[in-house]
Motif scaffolding. Structure first.
Motif, PDB file in Angstrom:
ATOM      1  N   LYS A   1     -38.571   0.803   7.982  1.00 16.43           N
ATOM      2  CA  LYS A   1     -37.206   0.284   7.981  1.00 16.43           C
ATOM      3  C   LYS A   1     -36.682   0.101   6.556  1.00 16.43           C
ATOM      4  O   LYS A   1     -35.494   0.315   6.291  1.00 16.43           O
TER       5      LYS A   1
ATOM      6  N   ARG B   1     -29.017  -4.170   9.557  1.00 17.74           N
ATOM      7  CA  ARG B   1     -28.695  -3.041  10.454  1.00 17.74           C
ATOM      8  C   ARG B   1     -29.938  -2.245  10.831  1.00 17.74           C
ATOM      9  O   ARG B   1     -29.998  -1.685  11.933  1.00 17.74           O
ATOM     10  N   VAL B   2     -30.924  -2.185   9.953  1.00 15.48           N
ATOM     11  CA  VAL B   2     -32.141  -1.429  10.281  1.00 15.48           C
ATOM     12  C   VAL B   2     -33.190  -2.302  10.962  1.00 15.48           C
ATOM     13  O   VAL B   2     -34.311  -1.860  11.216  1.00 15.48           O
TER      14      VAL B   2
ATOM     15  N   GLU C   1     -27.891   5.221  15.832  1.00 14.38           N
ATOM     16  CA  GLU C   1     -26.722   4.347  15.912  1.00 14.38           C
ATOM     17  C   GLU C   1     -26.097   4.139  14.528  1.00 14.38           C
ATOM     18  O   GLU C   1     -24.883   4.147  14.364  1.00 14.38           O
ATOM     19  N   ILE C   2     -26.959   3.966  13.532  1.00 12.64           N
ATOM     20  CA  ILE C   2     -26.490   3.655  12.182  1.00 12.64           C
ATOM     21  C   ILE C   2     -25.693   4.803  11.581  1.00 12.64           C
ATOM     22  O   ILE C   2     -24.675   4.602  10.927  1.00 12.64           O
TER      23      ILE C   2
ATOM     24  N   THR D   1     -27.289  -3.983   5.138  1.00 13.98           N
ATOM     25  CA  THR D   1     -28.031  -2.762   5.470  1.00 13.98           C
ATOM     26  C   THR D   1     -29.400  -3.097   6.050  1.00 13.98           C
ATOM     27  O   THR D   1     -29.844  -2.487   7.036  1.00 13.98           O
TER      28      THR D   1
ATOM     29  N   LYS E   1     -32.406   3.522  16.616  1.00 17.99           N
ATOM     30  CA  LYS E   1     -31.698   2.628  15.711  1.00 17.99           C
ATOM     31  C   LYS E   1     -30.989   3.427  14.615  1.00 17.99           C
ATOM     32  O   LYS E   1     -29.833   3.181  14.296  1.00 17.99           O
ATOM     33  N   PHE E   2     -31.710   4.410  14.097  1.00 14.10           N
ATOM     34  CA  PHE E   2     -31.136   5.232  13.040  1.00 14.10           C
ATOM     35  C   PHE E   2     -29.980   6.064  13.568  1.00 14.10           C
ATOM     36  O   PHE E   2     -28.982   6.287  12.886  1.00 14.10           O
TER      37      PHE E   2
ATOM     38  N   MET F   1     -29.974   4.707   3.378  1.00 10.80           N
ATOM     39  CA  MET F   1     -28.592   4.359   3.713  1.00 10.80           C
ATOM     40  C   MET F   1     -27.812   3.913   2.484  1.00 10.80           C
ATOM     41  O   MET F   1     -26.661   4.295   2.282  1.00 10.80           O
TER      42      MET F   1
ATOM     43  N   ALA G   1     -33.408   1.798   4.958  1.00 11.78           N
ATOM     44  CA  ALA G   1     -32.371   1.058   4.241  1.00 11.78           C
ATOM     45  C   ALA G   1     -32.113   1.675   2.875  1.00 11.78           C
ATOM     46  O   ALA G   1     -30.968   1.772   2.415  1.00 11.78           O
TER      47      ALA G   1
END
Length: 636
Positions: free
Chosen positions: A533, A499-500, A570-571, A496, A567-568, A540, A537
C-alpha cells in the motif's frame, strides 16, 4: 609499469577533481613531519658545540630560540594540515560514493542487470572493504611517500658532507674508507629494500587471495548472527546452527590470524636484523671518522641521525610504493567501471557497453513536464497519451536469445490493460521497455505522436508511475518513502495513504515514523500488505498519467492481492493503467488482457472473450489455476 603509472596518475586526478585539498593537506602534513627530526638534530649539534667551544650565550640563545620556533611552527602547521586532510578525505569518500552512484545511473539500465556488470560491482565493493586496496590506505601511503621523499632529500644533503672529509687508515688513500662504507651501505640498503618490497608483496597476496575465501565465511557469519531478521530462524529451527557458525567463524579467524602472525613475525625479525646490521655499519663509520679527526664531536649526532633518517625514509618510500602498487588492482577495477559507457573502453564488454551508451537517448526536459520533439502535438506528463507498440523485439545486451518477438498493440487513454503469461514469458521485460528503462530494441514505442527513442528519458519516465514486483521501501520516514523527497503537502500525503487503506497506520504513527530499524531504533516493521500500500501511495503521489503494477502483490495470498487490485482500480478510475499478475482472477476487471507466451503476444481480448477460446493459452492458464484452487479448497 607505464600502464600502472598512468592509472595512478588518473586516480590522483580523480581525487583532486572530487576534493582538491585532500592531497595538498596530506602531503603538506607529511612533509612538515619529515622536517622536524632534522631540526631537532641541528639543535642537538648546536648545543653540543656550544658546550665544547663555549659559544656566546646571546648567540646560542638566539639560534636555539629560532630553531625551536621553527620546530613549533612545523608541529602546529603539521597538526593543522593533518586534521584538514582527515576532514577533506571524509568529504572525498562521500563524494566518491556519490560519483559511483551517479555513474551507475548514467549507464543504460539493461546493462546493470547482466552478470558481467554485477560481477564488476561485486569485485569493486569487495576490494574497497580490504584495507590494502582502500582509498584510506592509498591516502596514507601517498602521504607517507611524500614525507619520505622530503626526508631522503634532507638526509642526502646532510650525509654528503661526511664524504668530503676523508681520513687515512693504515696508509690507505683518504677516499678508501668512504668507498668501502658506501659499497657496504648500498649493498645492505638495497637488500633491506628488496626484503621490504617482498614482505609487502606477500602481505598483499595473503590479504587479496589466500584470506579472501575465509573472509567471505566471516562476513556470512556476521550477517546470520547480528542481523535481527535472521533471529527468528535461528531461535525456532536450531540454535545449533548459530553454534556451528560460531565454530566455523573461530576456525577461519584462527587461520587468518595464524597466517598473518607468521608473516609478521618473519618480516619483523628480518627487518630488525637488517636495521641492526645497517646501524652497526653506520656507527662504526662515523666513529672512525670522529676518532681520526674527520668530523667534530658535535657532528657525530648529526651524521648518525642523518644516516638513520636516510635508512628510515628509504624504507618508508619503498614500503609506500609497494603498497600503492598492490592497490593497482583496485585502481584498475575502478577506472574500468568509470570507462563503462565511454568510447574506447579497453575490454570487449566495456566496448559493447560503450557502444550501447553512445546511442543512449539524450534530450532536454522541462520543469512543466511538457515535451514537444521535432513537431507534432506536445506530450504532457499530466494527460495520458495514446501508446502504440509496433513490431517490438528485444534481447538483453550480450545475449543471442530474443526475449520479446515482434509484439504490437495499442493502449488507449483511460484504458486498463492486464498482461499475463507464465514465468519467463517476457511480461516484466515489456513493462521495462515501455517505461523507458531499456533502450536497445527493435521496433517502435510511440507515446502520442512521438517515438520514445527521440524523447528524453525524463520525459518518458514522468509519464509512468510504476510499482514493480521487487519494489523497495527506504529505511527512512514514511513521508520520504511516499513523496520521494518531492515537495508534497502533508495533507495530500495523508489523503493518499488513507485512500490506499493506510488510515489506521497513519493515525498510529504519522508521517515521521521510520520504516525498519536500520537507521532508527524506534522504526516500524511494516507487513507485506502495508508495504504494498505504501508503494501504491508513492506511485499515486508521483502524479503520472499512466499507472503500472508489475506483480507487486506476488508475495500476497490471492484474496489480499484481489483486494489491493480492486482498491487500486477504484483509485485510478478514469486513468490509464497496466497490470501484471500471475493470478488471472485479479485481472477480470481490466478492459483488455494481453497474453504472452515465450516472448510472443499470442492473445488479446477481454476475460470472457479469451475464455471462449478453449484451446487458447489464457484458457489453459485459467483452468490450471482453477483446478489448483479447487484442490486447495478440498484439502482445507
Amino acid at each position: 609499469m607505464k600502464t600502472k603509472l598512468k592509472r595512478f596518475i588518473s586516480i590522483l586526478r580523480y581525487i583532486h577533481k572530487l576534493e582538491p585539498r585532500v592531497l595538498f593537506c596530506g602531503i603538506a602534513a607529511s612533509v612538515m613531519e619529515a622536517v622536524k627530526p632534522f631540526v631537532a638534530m641541528i639543535i642537538a649539534k648546536i648545543l653540543i658545540e656550544a658546550i665544547l667551544i663555549k659559544t656566546d650565550y646571546a648567540i646560542l640563545l638566539r639560534q636555539i630560540l629560532l630553531l625551536l620556533a621553527g620546530y613549533f611552527l612545523l608541529s602546529v602547521l603539521g597538526g593543522f594540515f593533518d586534521k584538514r586532510n582527515a576532514y577533506h578525505f571524509g568529504k572525498f569518500m562521500r563524494k566518491h560514493e556519490m560519483s559511483k552512484a551517479d555513474h551507475l545511473l548514467s549507464i543504460p539500465y539493461a546493462w546493470t542487470e547482466i552478470d558481467d556488470m554485477q560481477q564488476r560491482m561485486a569485485e569493486l565493493a569487495g576490494l574497497e572493504r580490504k584495507n590494502v586496496f582502500s582509498f584510506g590506505s592509498q591516502n596514507t601511503h601517498i602521504r607517507q611517500a611524500s614525507g619520505a621523499l622530503m626526508g631522503l632529500v634532507l638526509s642526502i644533503v646532510l650525509v654528503a658532507g661526511i664524504f668530503t672529509r676523508g681520513v687515512s687508515i693504515g696508509g690507505m688513500p683518504p677516499w678508501t674508507l668512504d668507498v668501502m662504507f658506501a659499497v657496504l651501505f648500498i649493498v645492505l640498503f638495497s637488500l633491506t629494500l628488496k626484503i621490504v618490497a617482498w614482505i609487502n608483496a606477500q602481505y598483499s597476496k595473503v590479504i587479496g587471495h589466500e584470506c579472501a575465501p575465509w573472509a567471505r565465511h566471516i562476513k556470512a557469519y556476521d550477517k546470520l548472527i547480528y542481523q535481527y531478521r535472521s533471529g527468528k530462524d535461528v531461535r525456532l529451527f536450531s540454535k545449533e546452527l548459530a553454534k556451528d557458525y560460531t565454530d566455523v567463524y573461530r576456525e577461519y579467524m584462527e587461520k587468518i590470524f595464524t597466517l598473518l602472525s607468521k608473516l609478521f613475525t618473519k618480516s619483523i625479525t628480518i627487518e630488525t636484523f637488517m636495521a641492526t646490521l645497517s646501524n652497526g655499519v653506520i656507527y662504526l663509520f662515523v666513529a672512525i671518522k670522529a676518532l681520526k679527526g674527520g668530523i667534530r664531536v658535535s657532528e657525530i649526532v648529526l651524521f648518525i641521525g642523518a644516516f638513520t633518517q636516510l635508512t628510515y625514509h628509504a624504507i618508508e618510500l619503498i614500503d609506500s610504493i609497494s603498497m600503492l602498487r598492490s592497490a593497482d588492482l583496485y585502481r584498475e577495477k575502478l577506472l574500468a567501471y568509470y570507462a563503462i559507457g565511454k568510447e574506447g573502453s579497453c575490454t570487449s564488454t566495456s566496448a559493447s557497453i560503450g557502444s550501447a551508451f553512445t546511442s543512449y537517448r539524450s534530450g532536454v526536459s522541462s520543469k512543466d513536464c511538457i515535451f514537444n520533439i521535432s513537431g507534432g502535438d506536445p506530450v504532457s506528463a499530466k494527460e495520458a497519451p495514446c501508446c502504440q507498440i509496433k513490431s517490438l523485439s528485444f534481447r538483453y545486451p550480450g545475449s543471442e536469445k530474443t526475449v520479446l518477438k515482434d509484439i504490437s498493440f495499442d493502449i488507449n487513454p483511460g484504458e486498463k490493460i492486464a498482461i499475463v503469461g507464465e514465468n519467463g514469458s517476457g511480461k516484466s521485460t515489456l513493462i521495462k521497455l515501455l517505461v523507458g528503462l531499456y533502450h536497445e530494441y527493435d521496433g517502435d514505442i510511440l507515446l502520442g505522436d512521438h517515438n520514445a527513442h527521440e524523447m528524453p528519458d525524463e520525459a518518458v519516465g514522468r509519464l509512468f508511475a510504476p510499482v514493480f514486483q521487487d519494489f523497495r521501501l527506504l529505511a527512512l520516514t514514511l513521508r520520504d518513502n511516499v513523496t520521494c523527497f518531492n515537495d508534497v503537502p502533508d495533507a495530500q500525503a495523508k489523503e493518499t495513504l488513507e485512500r490506499v487503506g493506510m488510515k489506521e497506520f497513519y493515525n498510529a504513527h504519522g508521517l515521521d515514523v521510520f520504516l525498519t530499524r536500520s537507521f532508527e531504533g524506534s522504526g516500524v516493521e511494516v507487513s507485506g500488505g502495508e508495504a504494498q500500500k505504501i508503494a501504491l501511495a508513492r506511485a499515486m503521489l508521483k502524479g503520472a498519467p499512466i499507472f503500472v503494477l508489475d506483480e507487486p502483490t506476488a508475495a500476497l495470498d490471492p484474496i489480499a492481492e484481489r483486494d489491493i487490485y480492486e482498491k487500486f482500480n477504484e483509485i485510478i478510475e478514469g486513468k490509464t493503467a497496466m497490470f501484471i499478475s500471475h493470478r488471472l482472477s485479479s485481472c477480470k476487471f481490466c478492459d483488455r488482457i494481453l497474453v504472452l507466451d515465450k516472448g510472443e503476444l499470442v492473445q488479446v481480448g477481454t476475460h470472457d472473450e479469451l475464455l471462449q477460446d478453449a484451446d487458447g493459452k489464457y484458457s489453459e492458464l485459467w483452468n490450471a489455476q482453477a483446478r489448483h484452487y479447487a484442490e486447495t479448497s478440498l484439502c482445507g
